[in-house]
Design a protein around this motif. Sequence first.
Motif, PDB file in Angstrom:
ATOM      1  N   TYR A  89       0.838  -1.209   0.079  1.00 41.25           N
ATOM      2  CA  TYR A  89      -0.086   0.139   0.168  1.00 41.25           C
ATOM      3  C   TYR A  89       0.812   1.396   0.048  1.00 41.25           C
ATOM      4  N   GLY A  90       1.864   1.399   0.950  1.00 38.46           N
ATOM      5  CA  GLY A  90       2.620   2.471   0.971  1.00 38.46           C
ATOM      6  C   GLY A  90       3.689   2.843  -0.020  1.00 38.46           C
ATOM      7  N   GLN A  91       4.245   1.810  -0.433  1.00 42.97           N
ATOM      8  CA  GLN A  91       5.239   1.885  -1.537  1.00 42.97           C
ATOM      9  C   GLN A  91       4.559   1.474  -2.915  1.00 42.97           C
ATOM     10  N   LEU A  92       4.160   0.578  -2.974  1.00 40.94           N
ATOM     11  CA  LEU A  92       3.706   0.072  -4.518  1.00 40.94           C
ATOM     12  C   LEU A  92       2.453   0.864  -4.919  1.00 40.94           C
ATOM     13  N   GLY A  93       1.472   1.021  -3.862  1.00 37.82           N
ATOM     14  CA  GLY A  93       0.078   1.571  -4.121  1.00 37.82           C
ATOM     15  C   GLY A  93      -0.505   0.458  -4.830  1.00 37.82           C
ATOM     16  N   TRP A  94      -0.489  -0.969  -4.917  1.00 31.95           N
ATOM     17  CA  TRP A  94      -1.287  -1.789  -5.391  1.00 31.95           C
ATOM     18  C   TRP A  94      -2.589  -2.210  -4.884  1.00 31.95           C
ATOM     19  N   VAL A  95      -2.833  -1.983  -3.639  1.00 33.48           N
ATOM     20  CA  VAL A  95      -4.249  -2.357  -2.838  1.00 33.48           C
ATOM     21  C   VAL A  95      -4.450  -0.999  -2.132  1.00 33.48           C
ATOM     22  N   GLY A  96      -5.748  -0.920  -1.487  1.00 34.76           N
ATOM     23  CA  GLY A  96      -6.414   0.014  -0.677  1.00 34.76           C
ATOM     24  C   GLY A  96      -5.599   0.100   0.620  1.00 34.76           C
ATOM     25  N   GLY A  97      -5.892   0.878   1.462  1.00 40.30           N
ATOM     26  CA  GLY A  97      -5.247   1.208   2.797  1.00 40.30           C
ATOM     27  C   GLY A  97      -5.931   0.401   3.753  1.00 40.30           C
ATOM     28  N   PRO A  98      -5.924   1.037   4.993  1.00 42.07           N
ATOM     29  CA  PRO A  98      -6.813   0.702   6.357  1.00 42.07           C
ATOM     30  C   PRO A  98      -8.313   0.976   6.057  1.00 42.07           C
ATOM     31  N   GLY A  99      -9.230   0.284   6.316  1.00 39.31           N
ATOM     32  CA  GLY A  99     -10.527   0.534   6.429  1.00 39.31           C
ATOM     33  C   GLY A  99     -11.106  -0.411   5.210  1.00 39.31           C
ATOM     34  N   ARG A 100     -12.440  -0.144   5.124  1.00 38.87           N
ATOM     35  CA  ARG A 100     -13.238  -1.153   4.164  1.00 38.87           C
ATOM     36  C   ARG A 100     -13.412  -0.283   2.678  1.00 38.87           C
ATOM     37  N   LEU A 101     -13.196   0.979   2.940  1.00 33.53           N
ATOM     38  CA  LEU A 101     -13.558   1.791   1.693  1.00 33.53           C
ATOM     39  C   LEU A 101     -12.796   3.008   1.688  1.00 33.53           C
ATOM     40  N   ASP A 102     -12.414   3.736   0.633  1.00 36.24           N
ATOM     41  CA  ASP A 102     -11.671   5.039   0.722  1.00 36.24           C
ATOM     42  C   ASP A 102     -12.680   6.166   1.141  1.00 36.24           C
ATOM     43  N   VAL A 103     -12.250   7.144   1.639  1.00 33.90           N
ATOM     44  CA  VAL A 103     -13.193   8.124   2.134  1.00 33.90           C
ATOM     45  C   VAL A 103     -14.176   8.603   1.030  1.00 33.90           C
ATOM     46  N   SER A 104     -13.539   8.698  -0.140  1.00 32.76           N
ATOM     47  CA  SER A 104     -14.205   9.433  -1.277  1.00 32.76           C
ATOM     48  C   SER A 104     -15.251   8.418  -1.668  1.00 32.76           C
ATOM     49  N   TYR A 105     -15.297   7.098  -1.290  1.00 28.93           N
ATOM     50  CA  TYR A 105     -16.293   6.071  -1.941  1.00 28.93           C
ATOM     51  C   TYR A 105     -17.264   5.857  -0.755  1.00 28.93           C
ATOM     52  N   GLU A 106     -17.134   6.373   0.513  1.00 29.96           N
ATOM     53  CA  GLU A 106     -18.008   6.070   1.523  1.00 29.96           C
ATOM     54  C   GLU A 106     -19.547   6.867   1.092  1.00 29.96           C
ATOM     55  N   LEU A 107     -19.420   8.058   0.551  1.00 32.50           N
ATOM     56  CA  LEU A 107     -20.557   8.690   0.187  1.00 32.50           C
ATOM     57  C   LEU A 107     -21.419   7.612  -0.863  1.00 32.50           C
ATOM     58  N   ALA A 108     -20.695   7.524  -1.870  1.00 33.95           N
ATOM     59  CA  ALA A 108     -21.028   6.737  -2.841  1.00 33.95           C
ATOM     60  C   ALA A 108     -21.994   5.413  -2.514  1.00 33.95           C
ATOM     61  N   TYR A 109     -21.292   4.889  -1.170  1.00 36.98           N
ATOM     62  CA  TYR A 109     -21.773   3.669  -0.738  1.00 36.98           C
ATOM     63  C   TYR A 109     -23.255   4.013  -0.319  1.00 36.98           C
ATOM     64  N   GLU A 110     -23.162   4.973   0.604  1.00 39.76           N
ATOM     65  CA  GLU A 110     -24.537   5.278   1.241  1.00 39.76           C
ATOM     66  C   GLU A 110     -25.458   5.693   0.097  1.00 39.76           C
ATOM     67  N   PHE A 111     -25.344   6.312  -0.903  1.00 37.04           N
ATOM     68  CA  PHE A 111     -26.336   6.478  -1.661  1.00 37.04           C
ATOM     69  C   PHE A 111     -26.690   5.534  -3.100  1.00 37.04           C
ATOM     70  N   ASP A 112     -25.573   4.536  -3.318  1.00 40.58           N
ATOM     71  CA  ASP A 112     -25.662   3.979  -4.516  1.00 40.58           C
ATOM     72  C   ASP A 112     -25.792   2.297  -4.078  1.00 40.58           C
ATOM     73  N   VAL A 113     -25.741   2.208  -2.788  1.00 45.43           N
ATOM     74  CA  VAL A 113     -25.588   0.799  -2.380  1.00 45.43           C
ATOM     75  C   VAL A 113     -26.719   0.316  -1.604  1.00 45.43           C
ATOM     76  N   THR A 114     -27.528  -0.528  -1.661  1.00 49.92           N
ATOM     77  CA  THR A 114     -28.982  -1.139  -0.687  1.00 49.92           C
ATOM     78  C   THR A 114     -28.055  -2.007   0.410  1.00 49.92           C
ATOM     79  N   PRO A 115     -28.162  -1.654   1.523  1.00 54.60           N
ATOM     80  CA  PRO A 115     -27.462  -2.934   2.617  1.00 54.60           C
ATOM     81  C   PRO A 115     -28.587  -3.960   2.488  1.00 54.60           C
ATOM     82  N   VAL A 116     -28.018  -5.109   2.243  1.00 59.03           N
ATOM     83  CA  VAL A 116     -28.851  -6.269   2.439  1.00 59.03           C
ATOM     84  C   VAL A 116     -28.221  -7.406   3.299  1.00 59.03           C
ATOM     85  N   THR A 117     -26.850  -7.589   3.038  1.00 59.27           N
ATOM     86  CA  THR A 117     -26.149  -8.613   3.900  1.00 59.27           C
ATOM     87  C   THR A 117     -25.267  -8.134   4.891  1.00 59.27           C
TER      88      THR A 117
END
Length: 341
Positions: free
Chosen positions: A159-187
């Motif tokens: 994550y820090g050197q190669l940037g191949w994967v996302g960092g800590p947490g389940r989502l980037d901060v920029s995607y948390e709003l998209a998750y709230e509006f675009d995803v219907t929680p089911v499971t």
Amino acid sequence: MPRFVSRGASLLSSLLLTLFGLLFVTFLIARVVPVDPVLAIVGDRATQAQYDAARVSLGLDQPLPVQFVRYLGDVATGDLGRSNLTSRPVVEDIASAFPATLELATLATLIGVLIGVPAGVVGAVHQGRWQDQAIRVVGLLGYSMPVFWLGLIALLVFYGQLGWVGGPGRLDVSYELAYEFDVTPVTGSILIDSALSGAWDVFRNALSHLILPALVLGYFSLAYISRMTRSFMLEQLSQDYVTTARVKGVSERRVVWVHALGNAMVPLVTVIALSYAALLEGSVLTETVFAWPGLGLYITQALFAADFNAVLGGTLVIGAVFVVLNILSDLVYTLVDPRAR
């Protein structure tokens, strides 16, 4: 069939007895630990009258047998108390945190099974050769390296050197709003819910965050499963039916991957189930390192805050899952192996 029903009834009674024992142990832990739950709620500046009123409202003025019966009644109705840390019912907190742990442990177990089982088979077939030695060294490293150290190194490199994967947490901060509006929680699983909602950008971002902690946990699962698979396969490959199949001209591939592995899968089912349960309860360090908002991190934060309703509720849920998976593995063992009926 009556034998199977009898076996199921026996397992059910064992399940109920074990859960009762688990409830009793968690109740004792709450009463034995040298932390005052009343003081954790009212604070050290509360008056004696406020302290006494809170103690009465919690039922701590009653004898221990009465408290235990009340505890059983609360748990039976799904009431695990209220968290002092979040000011919400513990059941709601667990329902929010557990899907993250389930998602992480499930992917880690899949990695462990898909790589560990073939590796164990190859190690057994090539016993004592370089393939076997290499697989055993990889497994030994999996047992030896502390999970928090491996997680930190993985974050630093990938994550820090190669940037191949996302960092800590389940989502980037920029995607948390998209998750709230675009995803219907089911499971509760971001991967499944985003896929069901067609939010593929959220899915890709969630997967980039999940893959690294899942690989770290999966490595430890892989080490255990490959070792046990190798042991079971060595036992099966020494059996008379394997020699008979080879004498009859059955191909080596079929002897190993169909006959021997088929029989080795009987005890291996229990190993995989217990490994899965261990990941569900033992992912605390991984969740802490990767800031993964699962049940392990929730229990750890509650423990530091002396929030024993949350700690005991989480412990009870994990223990119940462990017991249920153990019972299910016994049922599967009975189904696939007639000798165990």
